[in-house]
Scaffold this motif. Structure first.
Motif, PDB file in Angstrom:
ATOM      1  N   GLN A 121       0.382  -0.993  -0.047  1.00  0.00           N
ATOM      2  CA  GLN A 121       0.057   0.300   0.123  1.00  0.00           C
ATOM      3  C   GLN A 121       0.944   1.316  -0.363  1.00  0.00           C
ATOM      4  N   LYS A 122       0.310   2.161  -0.268  1.00  0.00           N
ATOM      5  CA  LYS A 122       1.443   3.509   0.084  1.00  0.00           C
ATOM      6  C   LYS A 122       0.290   4.087   1.377  1.00  0.00           C
ATOM      7  N   GLU A 123       1.531   4.967   1.814  1.00  0.00           N
ATOM      8  CA  GLU A 123       1.773   5.092   3.204  1.00  0.00           C
ATOM      9  C   GLU A 123       0.337   5.563   3.427  1.00  0.00           C
ATOM     10  N   GLU A 124       0.038   7.149   3.015  1.00  0.00           N
ATOM     11  CA  GLU A 124      -0.531   7.306   2.928  1.00  0.00           C
ATOM     12  C   GLU A 124      -2.713   6.210   3.328  1.00  0.00           C
ATOM     13  N   THR A 125      -2.256   5.760   2.563  1.00  0.00           N
ATOM     14  CA  THR A 125      -3.553   4.186   2.480  1.00  0.00           C
ATOM     15  C   THR A 125      -3.576   3.286   4.246  1.00  0.00           C
ATOM     16  N   ARG A 126      -2.489   3.772   4.664  1.00  0.00           N
ATOM     17  CA  ARG A 126      -1.868   2.930   6.230  1.00  0.00           C
ATOM     18  C   ARG A 126      -2.885   3.030   7.074  1.00  0.00           C
ATOM     19  N   ILE A 127      -2.512   4.798   6.335  1.00  0.00           N
ATOM     20  CA  ILE A 127      -2.279   5.883   7.770  1.00  0.00           C
ATOM     21  C   ILE A 127      -4.035   5.922   7.953  1.00  0.00           C
ATOM     22  N   TYR A 128      -4.710   6.242   6.864  1.00  0.00           N
ATOM     23  CA  TYR A 128      -5.919   6.298   6.762  1.00  0.00           C
ATOM     24  C   TYR A 128      -6.692   4.620   6.856  1.00  0.00           C
ATOM     25  N   LEU A 153      -2.625  14.245  11.359  1.00  0.00           N
ATOM     26  CA  LEU A 153      -1.957  13.331  10.482  1.00  0.00           C
ATOM     27  C   LEU A 153      -2.581  12.578   9.748  1.00  0.00           C
ATOM     28  N   TYR A 154      -3.993  11.396  10.194  1.00  0.00           N
ATOM     29  CA  TYR A 154      -5.754  11.227   9.995  1.00  0.00           C
ATOM     30  C   TYR A 154      -5.996  12.194   8.894  1.00  0.00           C
ATOM     31  N   GLU A 155      -6.674  13.321   8.835  1.00  0.00           N
ATOM     32  CA  GLU A 155      -7.191  14.390   8.340  1.00  0.00           C
ATOM     33  C   GLU A 155      -6.233  14.356   6.838  1.00  0.00           C
ATOM     34  N   GLN A 156      -5.077  14.675   6.684  1.00  0.00           N
ATOM     35  CA  GLN A 156      -3.998  14.564   5.644  1.00  0.00           C
ATOM     36  C   GLN A 156      -3.906  13.394   4.495  1.00  0.00           C
ATOM     37  N   ALA A 157      -3.953  12.271   5.626  1.00  0.00           N
ATOM     38  CA  ALA A 157      -3.306  11.328   4.980  1.00  0.00           C
ATOM     39  C   ALA A 157      -4.892  10.559   4.318  1.00  0.00           C
ATOM     40  N   LYS A 158      -5.846  10.799   4.868  1.00  0.00           N
ATOM     41  CA  LYS A 158      -7.105  11.098   3.766  1.00  0.00           C
ATOM     42  C   LYS A 158      -7.896  11.599   3.347  1.00  0.00           C
ATOM     43  N   ALA A 159      -6.779  12.780   2.935  1.00  0.00           N
ATOM     44  CA  ALA A 159      -7.296  13.519   1.960  1.00  0.00           C
ATOM     45  C   ALA A 159      -6.711  13.663   1.172  1.00  0.00           C
ATOM     46  N   GLU A 160      -5.470  13.366   1.519  1.00  0.00           N
ATOM     47  CA  GLU A 160      -4.227  12.073   0.329  1.00  0.00           C
ATOM     48  C   GLU A 160      -4.681  11.201  -0.710  1.00  0.00           C
ATOM     49  N   TYR A 161      -4.851  10.099  -0.233  1.00  0.00           N
ATOM     50  CA  TYR A 161      -5.899   9.132  -0.659  1.00  0.00           C
ATOM     51  C   TYR A 161      -6.853   8.795  -1.322  1.00  0.00           C
ATOM     52  N   LEU A 162      -7.803  10.189  -0.859  1.00  0.00           N
ATOM     53  CA  LEU A 162      -9.158   9.916  -1.366  1.00  0.00           C
ATOM     54  C   LEU A 162      -8.620  10.944  -2.809  1.00  0.00           C
TER      55      LEU A 162
END
Length: 550
Positions: A121-128, A153-162
């Motif tokens: 997975q990408k790191e933002e996917t793992r964090i989200y 961190l969750y908010e940033q990763a979620k936005a990047e993932y989506l």
């Protein structure tokens, strides 16, 4: 008119291999003055080295932390590191280092049962995925103060993932439509020309008066020439493989439910865990990671004695392979352990051609880098291929510790091209006046790929091993140099170039010297001259007198 994904293909797939008995062209070795190409002046450097005493002792160990190396490659096998205290294939940890059968190095993305992890997975996917249940539907105001940093961190990763998931899906859909169209076009072309194989000669002068077929033949002939392929079956196979890579991004990299880590069998959240993985540093010759790692290894040290294939930069080294970077984002735990393994097994230069934009375990990576610095090891890292200003968008491993201090034994490298004009900087390269130290050749670099073949690949992934090779030559012939001194010499000898270049990701012309800390392109010859001058200056200094004891 169809647009062929030339750059994307170069970045992710090997081109047609060259015969092993023939030398291949490598522009990155050329000299800017004599050859009018912005290479590193390798031949001039070796003329200078012939005047110096040959290095004494064992060859310098250079670690390539990547996706694996083809250990049977004709241009690599002589220069590979071998663990002198390990017996190959006996299933025992002969040297009691915690890593069984680690003859060529170690694979932190493999299981004890011999299976290997190829896609992450990408790191933002793992964090989200990890934090979704905890924070979904909440706001900063409803989250306890102690958890707000994690929530951010969750908010940033979620936005990047989506955003990235939507982009990947759209790209896959568009490419799949194009692939369907290509299949239909090529079938019609074969039927219209009454052949089963469409090669370059036929497409160049098709025997038809049908204007639609002529246009189609001309288009695919152009594709064959640009991609250096013999026929449209090979071209279509390239398109299929590229489409498969796009599908993997959707199915794995940006899939919240995908979790390959049980294959490895470690405890992913335990950043102190050291002994897991397996000894299979090649994993698979066909895997992109092994293509990538083999290419990087060849840039540094492909056999300079055999007069065939490609030539590496350094002649007095052995390559230690550490596998920790599958397709997707590497894990911080694996990166930290890979650095420690390389250091503990004698590496003095480490090449790292990987990167990402989230690093939840950065503290562990920082500690490993400090450990490397304390042991006299220089780390060379690729700046990334997203044409971003990494002064503004941090790419990891980053050039600063969590406390904001510069990492003294880390060099960050952008990618440059062969011409001193608007294209001096590679169009994909990340840049940054404070975060990228130097540029190095990284566009269409010919080097080793699995199966004793050769291919040109592009990326800061290629630029980093160029600098690692330069550092390895310096350290081999001037072993007293510390990591900080190596870094200083490489940077100081890269003279600023004030060429007006196309700023990556834009159509804006800027001064090349503003895109990195040095403003220059690395040069082995100039670095050696500077190292030699500094050594001579030190030798001329009078010895300090010490007071006699009464």
């Amino acid at each position: 008119m169809k647009s062929f994904p030339i750059l994307a293909a170069l970045l992710v797939l090997p081109l047609a291999g060259r015969a092993q008995s023939q030398p291949v062209e490598q522009w990155h070795h050329l000299d800017p003055a004599a050859d009018h190409a912005m290479g590193i002046s390798t031949a001039r450097a070796y003329e200078l080295l012939r005047q110096l005493p040959a290095p004494k002792g064992a060859p310098l160990i250079v670690a390539v932390i990547d996706g694996g190396i083809d250990t049977a490659h004709a241009d690599l096998r002589r220069v590979l590191w071998h663990n002198p205290r390990e017996v190959a294939g006996n299933g025992l940890d002969d040297d009691h280092n915690g890593y069984t059968d680690d003859v060529y190095g170690w694979n932190f993305t493999g299981g004890r049962d011999g299976r290997n992890l190829f896609v992450e997975q990408k790191e933002e996917t793992r964090i989200y995925a990890r934090l979704k249940d905890r924070y979904e539907g909440k706001t900063a105001a409803t989250v306890p103060a102690a958890n707000r940093a994690e929530f951010q961190l969750y908010e940033q990763a979620k936005a990047e993932y989506l955003a990235r998931r939507a982009e990947a899906e759209a790209q896959l859909q568009a490419d799949t439509r194009q692939l369907t169209e290509d299949r239909a076009n090529l079938t019609r072309l074969k039927q219209g020309l009454k052949v089963t194989v469409l090669d370059s000669a036929l497409l160049r002068r098709p025997t038809t008066a049908d204007t639609a077929l002529l246009r189609s033949a001309s288009m695919y002939y152009g594709g064959l020439r640009q991609m250096r392929l013999p026929n449209t079956d090979s071209l279509l196979n390239r398109f299929v493989r590229y489409n498969e890579k796009l599908r993997k991004r959707v199915d794995y990299a940006y899939n919240l439910a995908y979790n390959p880590r049980p294959l490895v069998g470690d405890h992913p959240d335990d950043l102190t865990e050291r002994h897991y993985g397996n000894a299979d540093v090649m994993a698979s010759r066909s895997d992109h990671g092994t293509v990538h790692g083999s290419h990087c290894a060849g840039i540094i040290a492909a056999d300079r004695r055999n007069a065939v294939g490609s030539q590496g930069i350094a002649d007095q080294v052995r390559i230690l392979s550490v596998r920790c970077a599958p397709d997707g984002d590497e894990r911080d735990k694996d990166v930290a352990n890979a650095i420690r393994y390389a250091v503990d097994h004698g590496a003095k230069v480490i090449s790292m051609s990987f990167g990402k934009y989230f690093s939840p375990g950065k503290a562990a990576v920082d500690e490993a880098m400090r450990y490397a610095g304390a042991k006299g090891v220089l780390l060379v890292h690729a700046a990334g291929n997203d044409h971003l200003d990494v002064d503004k968008t941090t790419q990891y491993p980053s050039p600063r510790f969590l406390n904001g201090q510069d990492i003294p034994n880390l060099l960050t490298v952008g990618a440059s091209g062969p011409t001193n004009n608007e294209q001096l900087i590679a169009p994909f390269s990340n840049y940054g006046q404070q975060s990228v130290d130097v540029f190095a050749p990284g566009l269409n670099i010919m080097s080793t790929v699995p199966g004793s073949q050769y291919a040109p690949l592009s990326g800061t992934s290629m630029a980093a091993p160029v600098v690692a090779g330069v550092a390895a030559v310096l350290k081999s012939y001037f072993p007293q140099l510390t990591p900080a001194e190596l870094k200083h010499i490489i940077m100081q000898s890269a003279r600023p170039l004030h060429t007006q270049v196309m700023k990556p990701g834009t159509k804006q012309l800027v001064d090349f010297a503003t895109l990195s800390r040095t403003g220059g392109v690395v040069n082995l010859y100039e670095a050696l001259k500077l190292a030699q001058a500094q050594q001579a200056a030190v030798a001329k200094k009078p010895a300090r007198k010490t007071a006699r004891k009464s």
